[in-house]
Design an enzyme around this catalytic site. Structure first.
Site, mmCIF file in Angstrom:
data_model
loop_
_atom_site.group_PDB
_atom_site.id
_atom_site.type_symbol
_atom_site.label_atom_id
_atom_site.label_comp_id
_atom_site.label_asym_id
_atom_site.label_seq_id
_atom_site.Cartn_x
_atom_site.Cartn_y
_atom_site.Cartn_z
ATOM 1 N N LYS A 116 -1.724 -3.922 -0.022
ATOM 2 C CA LYS A 116 -1.355 -3.490 1.151
ATOM 3 C C LYS A 116 -0.479 -4.155 2.198
ATOM 4 C CE LYS A 116 -4.773 0.109 1.786
ATOM 5 N NZ LYS A 116 -5.902 0.627 2.290
ATOM 6 N N GLU A 200 -2.730 -2.975 14.310
ATOM 7 C CA GLU A 200 -1.629 -2.181 14.396
ATOM 8 C C GLU A 200 -1.819 -1.271 15.221
ATOM 9 O OE1 GLU A 200 -1.197 -1.101 10.309
ATOM 10 O OE2 GLU A 200 -2.312 0.653 10.583
ATOM 11 N N ASN A 235 -10.458 11.813 4.157
ATOM 12 C CA ASN A 235 -9.511 11.227 3.384
ATOM 13 C C ASN A 235 -9.037 11.571 1.863
ATOM 14 O OD1 ASN A 235 -9.034 9.295 5.513
ATOM 15 N ND2 ASN A 235 -10.448 8.103 4.670
ATOM 16 N N GLU A 275 4.609 6.898 1.198
ATOM 17 C CA GLU A 275 3.709 7.700 2.128
ATOM 18 C C GLU A 275 3.966 7.024 3.585
ATOM 19 O OE1 GLU A 275 -0.023 8.755 -0.448
ATOM 20 O OE2 GLU A 275 -0.454 7.379 1.043
ATOM 21 N N GLU A 288 1.988 3.169 2.639
ATOM 22 C CA GLU A 288 2.322 2.653 1.395
ATOM 23 C C GLU A 288 3.046 3.351 0.478
ATOM 24 O OE1 GLU A 288 -1.792 2.670 -0.125
ATOM 25 O OE2 GLU A 288 -1.980 4.642 -0.074
ATOM 26 N N ASN A 290 2.931 4.812 -3.613
ATOM 27 C CA ASN A 290 2.215 5.155 -4.776
ATOM 28 C C ASN A 290 3.208 4.886 -5.993
ATOM 29 O OD1 ASN A 290 -0.180 5.369 -3.252
ATOM 30 N ND2 ASN A 290 0.494 7.420 -2.773
ATOM 31 N N PHE A 348 -20.220 20.248 0.774
ATOM 32 C CA PHE A 348 -19.142 19.838 -0.131
ATOM 33 C C PHE A 348 -19.880 18.878 -1.396
ATOM 34 C CE2 PHE A 348 -16.882 20.867 3.409
ATOM 35 C CZ PHE A 348 -15.883 21.990 2.766
#
Lengths: 670, 511
Positions: A116, A200, A235, A275, A288, A290, A348
Site C-alpha cells: 500500500k 491522510e 467494503n 482505484e 491502489e 489491482n 446478510f
C-alpha cells in the site's frame, strides 16, 4: 497463440475465462478441490485436474499443485482469475521458472503495486493525484497535529498494516488528532502487532471510481474508461456500473491518463485496475492498483465491446495491442449486481446448501438491451461453505443509465433461486431506490439508506397494483382449470364472480378480473366503481417459478411459489404472500383472528436417540428462525436441528459427544 | 296465495338465523364461522341445497317442551358441489343448543349419510359441538350409534372427511375417528374422549383442552389428525383442494383435469440430489415436488412421523398417492409411527383405486427397546400387509438405501410392485457395508486394513442396484432426471391394471 491454458480458479470466473478461451480455439484445463468435483467449471473445461481437499489453503492456493497440474496436462499458460493466487508475485515467478506463461502482469509490477505505501509512493512519483497526507512513520502526537494542520481537516489516521477499519480514526480538530493518534496506535499494535500509523486527508462522502487499464509487452498502455463501485456493504462491492454518473469527459480523460501514467511507471503489461477515491466535487485521489482482472470487469466489456480476458490472453502470448486509445468508445450504460447466497433479512448471513431451483433470466440482446449472467453454478448444484458465496454476476446494458437500471430490475425479477437464501430482494430494492436512480452515490450509501439493515418491504403504489393484478391473473388461470375437472354434475355450470379481494400480506386490494381473449382484464375498484381495465398478458402456466408477461403494457416478471391457499410473490424487492379471495371468502377471512407466528415450545428436544455431533450456539446467543442449533447423528446420518423461531438461547444441556435418548432436552430458549 | 309463498321465505329466514345474532356474534368473536358460513365457503357459490331445515327436536323432559325450539336442531345438512363435483355435508351449528346431538339431529346426519351412499359421493362433516344432548338421554346415544354404523358401512365406498372446527368430545369423536381423514383448526378446535374436568377428577392430572386434544397434539403426537390449519377459512379452502384429488367413490376412478405440465419434463437437478457422502441427508420432498404435476402436492400427516412422507399429487392430470422415506428425519428409518402412518395411507389409496408411487431410501427398521416394546413387529407388518394387498398400480423407485426387511416392505417387486425402478445410486442389500463386514468377517475385526478392504469389496459388490437388476427384482435402472417421464409412462401403461384377491369374508390386518 497458446494451444492449451489452465485456469487456476473456480466458480463464475473460471467459467467466464473458459468461454473466451473456447471462442478463441484454446483448450482449457480446470482445477478442482474435493468440494468442486461436480462444479460447473469442471464440466465446462476440456480437461480437469484434482488438486486436493476443499479448503482453499490446501488446494487453490497451493502454487506447486497448480504448476504440477500445468505440467501434467501440458498447459502453456495460466489464467489466475481474481482472488486466490492472482496477485501473488511468487506465483507469477514460479510459473516463469517452470516455463509457463502467466496470463497477467509481470512479477515486478505485481510486487510494485502489492504494498500500500510503496504503491502510493510510486503513484506520487508518476504525478498521479494522491490523497494529501504523510506517508512516513509518525513519531508522536505533536507531529501528528502538525501534519494534520498542513493537510487540512478532516483527516484520517490509519494503521500502516491495517485493513477492515481497524486502527482507523477520523479527526476534525487538533484535540481529536492527538487523541485519535494514540488510540489508533494502540489498536494497530494490538490488532496487527505493528504500531506504525499514517495520516491522510479524509474525503467526505467519497465515491469509489476505478479505471480499467490494458497494457502489452511492447510498452503500449491504454485505458478503457471507468467503473463506479460506490454501492458497497462493509467494503464489499454490491453494485457496479460503467460509466460513472459523476464523471464528465474532462475528468475521465484526466483520470485515465493518470492511470496510464502509473501503469507505465511500473511497466504494466496486462489488464489492471487503478482505484481512486473521488469527492463529490470531482476531486480524485489514487487508492491502489489491482494487478488482476476485477470481479466487475463485465460492465467495462459491455460499454467498450472489448473482451478483457481475450486481451489478457493475447498480450500474454506476446501480441501487440490491436486497440489504440482513440479506438476506445464508450457506448451506453452497464449495471452489474452481485447475486450472493446470503440472507438479506438476517443481516446478510451466508446461506449455504443445495440450489433446488436456479433459473437465471435469459441472456442475450433484444431491442438494444443486453442481459449477461456470469455464473459458476447450476440447478441442483451446491453453494459450499468453503468459498465465496457469490452465485452470479447479473449484468445489463442499455443505451441510458435509467434503461440499464430498469433492465437490471427486470432481470432480477426474473431470476429464480430456491433452496438457499439470496440477496435478490435487496438488490431489487436498490434498483428501486430514488437516490441510486439519481446517481447520488457515496460509499456510505447502504449504511446511510439502510441504517437498520434490510427489512421486508411492504407493497406500495404501483408495485402493489402490479402484484395484485398478477396474483388475480394467476388465480384466474388456476380457477379456469379447476372448472375443467372430470366428474362434474352435468346440470349446472359453476358460476364465477368477477370481483376479487387480493390480500398482499396485510394490504387488501379490491379488483375485478375476467378473461378477455388471450389476455386477462383487471380493474381496480376505486371509490366504489371499477377503474380503467388493465390488460394482463402472460404465457405463464401453473408450476413455473417465474411469471413473466405484461401488465398494462409494461413488462413484468415475478417469482411465484405456491403456499397454503395462495402464493408467495417476489417483485422489485417486495416479497409477500398473496391470497386471492372471492367476496364471501374475504368477508370470512376478515373475521379470522390474527395469529402471531410461534414455534413450538421453549425446549429443543433430541428427535431420536443419537450422538450429538455439534452444538452450533452458545448460551445467551440470539438466534433467528432457521438457524442451525445442533447436529445430532443417528443411524449414521447427520440431522441438523434448526431454530423454529427467533429467540435467545438460555441454557444448553447437551455437549458434543453426548449420547442422547429421544426427547432429551438439548437446549432451552429464554 | 302470495301470502303462503312469503310464509316459506319467512320460515327459511328464521331457520338461517340459527341460534340468533347474539350467538352468531359470539361465534365470530371466538374466531369461528357459523355452520352455514362454513358450508358456504366449502361449496361452490350458490350450489348448496339444504335439507331438513325445519326439523325440530321432540324432547319433552327437563322442560325441553316448554323451552325454545330452534329449526334445524343444531346441524345443517345438504349437498352442493366443489368445483362442480357433488359433495354431501353436515355441519354442527354451535349457535343452536351448542351443536349438541339429539335424536332428530342424529336423524338428519343419518339422512345425509344415506344420501351420500346412494349417490356415491364424498361426505364432509364439520364438527363444532358440545356432545350428546343430555336431556335426551339414551335417544341421543342411540343416535350416535346409528351414525357410527353408517360411517363404517360407507368406509371404503365413498370418501369421508371430518373437519374439527371447535369442541369435539365424548360421543362426537368416534364418528370422525372412523372416517378417512380428520383435519383440525389450530387453537380453536380440540378433540378428546374425556375433557380436562373429568381427567382432573379421575387422575388428578391438570391439563388444558389444547394440551389434551388441540390440533398441536393430534397433528403431531397422536396422529389422530391428518393436518391442521391456521383458521376456518384456510381449512375449508384446503378441503376444497383435497376434494379435487379424491375420487367420488371406490368405483368412480380418480378425477382428472388437463395438466399444464409436460409429462416428458426432465429435471437435470435430480442427478445431483443424492449427496456424495452416503451419510448425508437430502430432502425427498424435492424429488416428489419435481415429479408431480406443477409441483402441487397435498401432504397427509405432514407433522407426524416425518421420517415418511405421504400425500397426493397428480401425474398427467390424474391423482397419484405418494409414499416416500424421508432421509432428512431419522435417516428415513421405518419405526412404528411411520409404518402405521404409511399403512393407513396406502390402504386409503388402494380402497379408492388411486395408484401409488413409492420412493425408497430406507436404512431399515428402527432398533431399540422402545420400538420393540411398542410393537414394531406388528406396526411394521401393517405396512407390509397394506402394500401386499394392493390391487392398484404400484410404481416403486429406489433412490438410495433399501436395506433389510424394509426393502421388502417398501412396495418391492415380490409383494406386488408392478414397475420397480432404481437410480444408479441405489444400494440394495441386507444391511450397510460396515455392519455386514463386521458380521461376515468377524475374525478380521482387529485388523483395520483387512476390514477396510472387505468393506470396499462389499460396497462394490452389493451396494449398487445391479445385483437386484440382474435378478429382475428391479425392472430397470433409470437416470434420476428421467424419473417423472418414466413414472408417467409406467402409470399410463398400468391404467388398465386388473388384479384380484381371492374371495373371503375379509382379511385380518394385524391391528
Amino acid at each position: 497463440m497458446f494451444k492449451r491454458i489452465l485456469i487456476a480458479n473456480r466458480g463464475e470466473i473460471a467459467c467466464r475465462v473458459i468461454k473466451t478461451a473456447r471462442r478463441m480455439g484454446i483448450e482449457t484445463v480446470a482445477v478442482y478441490s474435493d468440494a468442486d468435483r461436480d462444479a460447473l467449471h469442471v464440466s465446462m473445461a476440456d480437461h480437469a485436474v484434482h488438486i486436493g481437499p476443499a479448503p482453499a489453503a490446501e488446494s487453490y492456493l497451493v502454487i506447486e499443485k497448480i504448476v504440477a497440474a500445468c505440467k501434467a496436462t501440458g498447459a502453456q499458460a495460466v489464467h489466475p482469475g481474481y482472488g486466490f493466487l492472482s496477485e501473488r508475485e511468487a506465483f507469477a515467478r514460479a510459473l516463469a521458472d517452470a516455463g509457463i506463461v502467466f496470463i497477467g502482469p509481470n512479477p515486478v509490477a505485481i510486487a510494485a503495486m502489492g504494498d500500500k505505501i510503496e504503491s502510493k509512493k510510486a503513484a506520487a512519483k508518476a504525478n498521479v493525484s494522491t490523497v494529501p497526507g504523510h506517508l512516513g512513520v509518525i513519531e508522536d502526537d505533536a507531529q501528528a497535529v502538525k501534519i494534520a494542520r498542513e493537510i487540512g481537516y478532516p483527516v484520517m489516521i490509519k494503521a500502516s498494516a491495517g485493513g477492515g477499519g481497524k486502527g482507523m480514526r477520523i479527526a476534525h480538530s487538533e484535540s481529536e488528532v492527538a487523541e485519535g493518534f494514540a488510540r489508533a496506535r494502540s489498536e494497530a499494535k494490538s490488532s496487527f502487532g505493528d504500531d506504525r500509523v499514517f495520516i491522510e486527508k479524509f474525503i467526505v462522502n467519497p465515491r469509489h471510481i476505478e479505471i480499467q487499464v490494458l497494457g502489452d509487452k511492447h510498452g503500449n498502455i491504454i485505458y478503457l474508461g471507468e467503473r463506479e463501485c460506490s454501492i458497497q456493504r462493509r467494503n464489499q462491492k454490491v453494485i457496479e456500473e460503467a460509466p460513472s454518473p459523476l464523471l464528465d469527459e474532462a475528468m475521465r480523460k484526466k483520470m485515465g491518463e493518470q492511470a496510464v501514467a502509473l501503469a507505465r511507471a511500473v511497466g504494466y503489461d496486462s489488464a489492471g485496475t487503478v482505484e481512486f477515491v473521488a469527492g463529490q466535487d470531482k476531486s480524485f485521489f489514487f487508492l491502489e492498483m489491482n494487478t488482476r482482472l476485477q470481479v466487475e470487469h463485465p460492465v467495462t466489456e459491455l460499454i467498450t465491446g472489448i473482451d478483457l480476458v481475450e486481451q489478457m490472453i493475447r498480450v500474454a502470448a506476446g501480441e501487440k495491442l490491436a486497440i489504440r486509445q482513440g479506438d476506445v468508445k464508450l457506448s451506453g450504460w452497464a449495471v452489474e449486481s452481485r447475486v450472493y447466497a446470503e440472507d438479506p433479512y438476517r443481516n446478510f448471513l451466508p446461506s449455504t446448501g443445495r440450489l433446488t431451483a436456479y433459473r437465471p433470466p435469459a441472456e442475450g440482446t433484444h431491442d438494444g438491451i443486453t442481459v449477461r449472467n456470469d455464473t459458476g453454478v447450476y440447478e441442483g448444484g451446491e453453494i459450499s461453505i468453503f468459498y465465496d458465496p457469490m452465485i452470479a454476476k447479473l449484468v445489463t446494458h442499455a443505451p441510458t443509465r435509467i434503461a440499464a437500471i430498469d433492465a437490471q430490475a427486470h432481470a432480477l425479477d426474473a431470476f429464480a433461486i430456491d433452496g438457499i437464501r439470496h440477496n435478490i430482494p435487496f438488490l431489487s430494492e436498490l434498483m428501486h431506490h430514488p437516490r441510486w436512480r439519481d446517481g447520488r452515490l457515496s460509499t456510505g450509501f447502504i449504511a446511510e439508506e439502510f441504517p437498520e439493515g434490510f427489512k421486508q418491504v411492504a407493497p406500495d403504489g404501483e408495485r402493489a397494483q402490479i402484484l395484485a393484478a398478477v396474483a388475480a391473473a394467476i388465480d384466474l388461470v388456476q380457477g379456469e382449470r379447476k372448472r375443467r375437472i372430470s366428474g362434474q354434475v352435468v346440470s349446472r355450470a359453476v358460476t364465477r364472480e368477477r370481483r376479487r379481494s387480493v390480500w398482499l400480506g396485510e394490504t387488501q386490494i379490491e379488483l375485478a378480473v375476467q378473461r378477455e381473449g388471450n389476455a386477462i382484464a383487471v380493474q381496480f375498484v376505486e371509490g366504489g366503481g371499477e377503474g380503467r381495465p388493465l390488460a394482463v398478458s402472460s404465457a405463464w402456466r401453473p408450476g413455473e417459478p417465474v411469471w413473466s408477461g405484461t401488465v398494462g403494457g409494461k413488462p413484468v416478471a415475478m417469482q411465484v411459489r405456491m403456499t397454503v391457499n395462495g402464493f408467495a410473490l417476489s417483485y422489485r424487492g417486495v416479497e409477500v404472500k398473496a391470497s386471492v379471495y372471492t367476496g364471501r371468502e374475504a368477508a370470512a377471512a376478515r373475521l379470522m383472528p390474527v395469529k402471531a407466528a410461534t414455534g413450538s415450545g421453549k425446549s429443543v428436544l433430541c428427535p431420536m436417540p443419537g450422538l450429538v455431533r455439534a452444538i452450533a450456539v452458545v448460551e445467551g446467543q440470539e438466534v433467528k428462525a432457521g438457524e442451525t442449533l445442533a447436529v445430532v447423528e443417528a443411524m449414521k446420518m447427520e440431522n441438523v436441528l434448526r431454530a423454529e423461531r427467533d429467540g435467545v438461547v438460555k441454557k444448553i444441556f447437551a455437549r458434543p459427544g453426548d449420547s442422547l435418548a429421544v426427547d432429551a432436552v438439548i437446549l432451552e430458549f429464554a | 296465495m302470495k301470502d303462503i309463498l312469503e310464509k316459506l321465505e319467512a320460515r327459511r329466514e328464521r331457520a338461517r338465523q340459527g341460534g340468533g345474532q347474539a350467538r352468531i356474534d359470539a361465534q365470530h368473536k371466538r374466531g369461528k364461522l357459523t355452520a352455514r358460513e362454513r358450508i358456504d365457503l366449502l361449496m361452490d357459490k350458490g350450489s348448496f341445497e339444504e335439507f331438513d331445515m325445519f326439523v325440530e327436536h321432540r324432547a319433552t323432559d327437563f322442560g325441553m317442551d316448554k323451552g325454545q325450539k330452534i329449526p334445524g336442531d343444531g346441524v345443517v345438512i345438504g349437498w352442493g358441489t366443489v368445483n362442480g363435483r357433488t359433495v354431501f355435508v353436515f355441519a354442527k351449528d354451535f349457535t343452536v343448543f351448542g351443536g349438541s346431538l339429539s335424536e332428530t339431529h342424529a336423524q338428519k346426519i343419518m339422512k345425509i349419510q344415506d344420501m351420500a351412499m346412494k349417490a356415491r359421493a364424498p361426505i364432509v362433516g364439520l364438527f363444532d359441538a358440545g356432545g350428546a344432548r343430555i336431556q335426551e338421554g339414551v335417544a341421543a346415544l342411540a343416535g350416535y350409534a346409528e351414525v357410527f354404523k353408517r360411517n363404517v358401512v360407507a368406509s371404503g365406498v365413498i370418501p369421508q372427511i371430518s373437519v374439527i372446527m371447535g369442541p369435539c368430545a365424548g360421543g362426537d369423536v368416534y364418528s370422525p375417528a372412523m372416517t378417512d381423514f380428520i383435519f383440525m383448526v389450530k387453537d380453536t378446535s380440540y378433540m378428546f374422549v374425556t375433557g380436562p374436568d373429568v381427567v382432573k377428577t379421575v387422575t388428578n392430572e391438570i391439563v388444558t383442552a389444547e394440551e389434551l386434544g388441540g390440533a398441536s397434539v393430534h397433528a403431531t403426537k397422536s396422529s389422530i389428525a391428518d393436518g391442521a390449519y391456521d383458521n376456518d377459512v384456510e381449512t375449508l379452502l384446503q378441503m376444497r383442494r383435497l376434494i379435487d384429488f379424491l375420487p367420488s367413490s371406490y368405483s368412480a376412478g380418480v378425477p382428472e383435469w388437463p395438466s399444464f405440465d409436460n409429462i416428458d419434463r426432465e429435471e437435470m437437478s435430480l442427478d445431483t440430489l443424492i449427496p456424495d457422502n452416503p451419510n448425508k441427508p437430502y430432502d425427498i420432498k424435492e424429488l416428489i415436488l419435481k415429479v408431480v404435476d406443477e409441483g402441487d402436492f397435498f401432504e397427509i400427516q405432514a407433522a407426524f412421523a416425518k421420517n415418511i412422507v405421504t400425500g397426493f399429487g397428480r401425474i398427467a392430470g390424474r391423482t397419484v398417492g405418494f409414499v416416500a422415506n424421508q432421509p432428512m428425519v431419522l435417516a428415513g428409518v421405518l419405526d412404528s409411527d411411520a409404518s402405521r402412518k404409511a399403512a393407513r395411507f396406502v390402504r386409503f389409496c388402494d380402497a379408492f383405486e388411486i395408484p401409488i408411487v413409492t420412493f425408497v431410501d430406507v436404512p431399515g427398521f428402527l432398533p431399540g427397546t422402545a420400538q420393540e416394546y411398542g410393537g414394531l413387529i406388528k406396526h411394521g407388518a401393517k405396512l407390509l400387509f397394506a402394500y401386499s394387498q394392493c390391487t392398484v398400480p404400484l410404481v416403486t423407485c429406489i433412490t438410495r438405501k433399501a436395506f433389510g426387511g424394509a426393502f421388502d416392505v417398501m412396495a418391492s417387486k415380490q409383494i406386488g410392485g408392478d414397475v420397480n425402478y432404481a437410480w444408479p445410486t441405489a444400494q440394495i442389500a441386507v444391511m450397510g457395508a460396515k455392519g455386514a463386514v463386521e458380521i461376515i468377517f468377524r475374525a478380521d475385526i482387529g485388523d483395520a486394513d483387512k476390514i477396510a478392504a472387505r468393506t470396499k469389496e462389499y460396497e462394490e459388490k452389493f451396494l449398487s442396484p445391479f445385483i437386484a437388476a440382474e435378478r429382475g427384482y428391479i425392472d430397470d435402472v433409470i437416470m434420476p432426471h428421467s424419473t417423472r417421464r418414466r413414472i408417467a409412462r409406467a402409470l399410463a401403461m398400468l391404467r388398465g391394471k386388473k388384479a384380484e384377491m381371492p374371495a373371503r369374508k375379509h382379511d385380518n390386518l394385524p391391528l
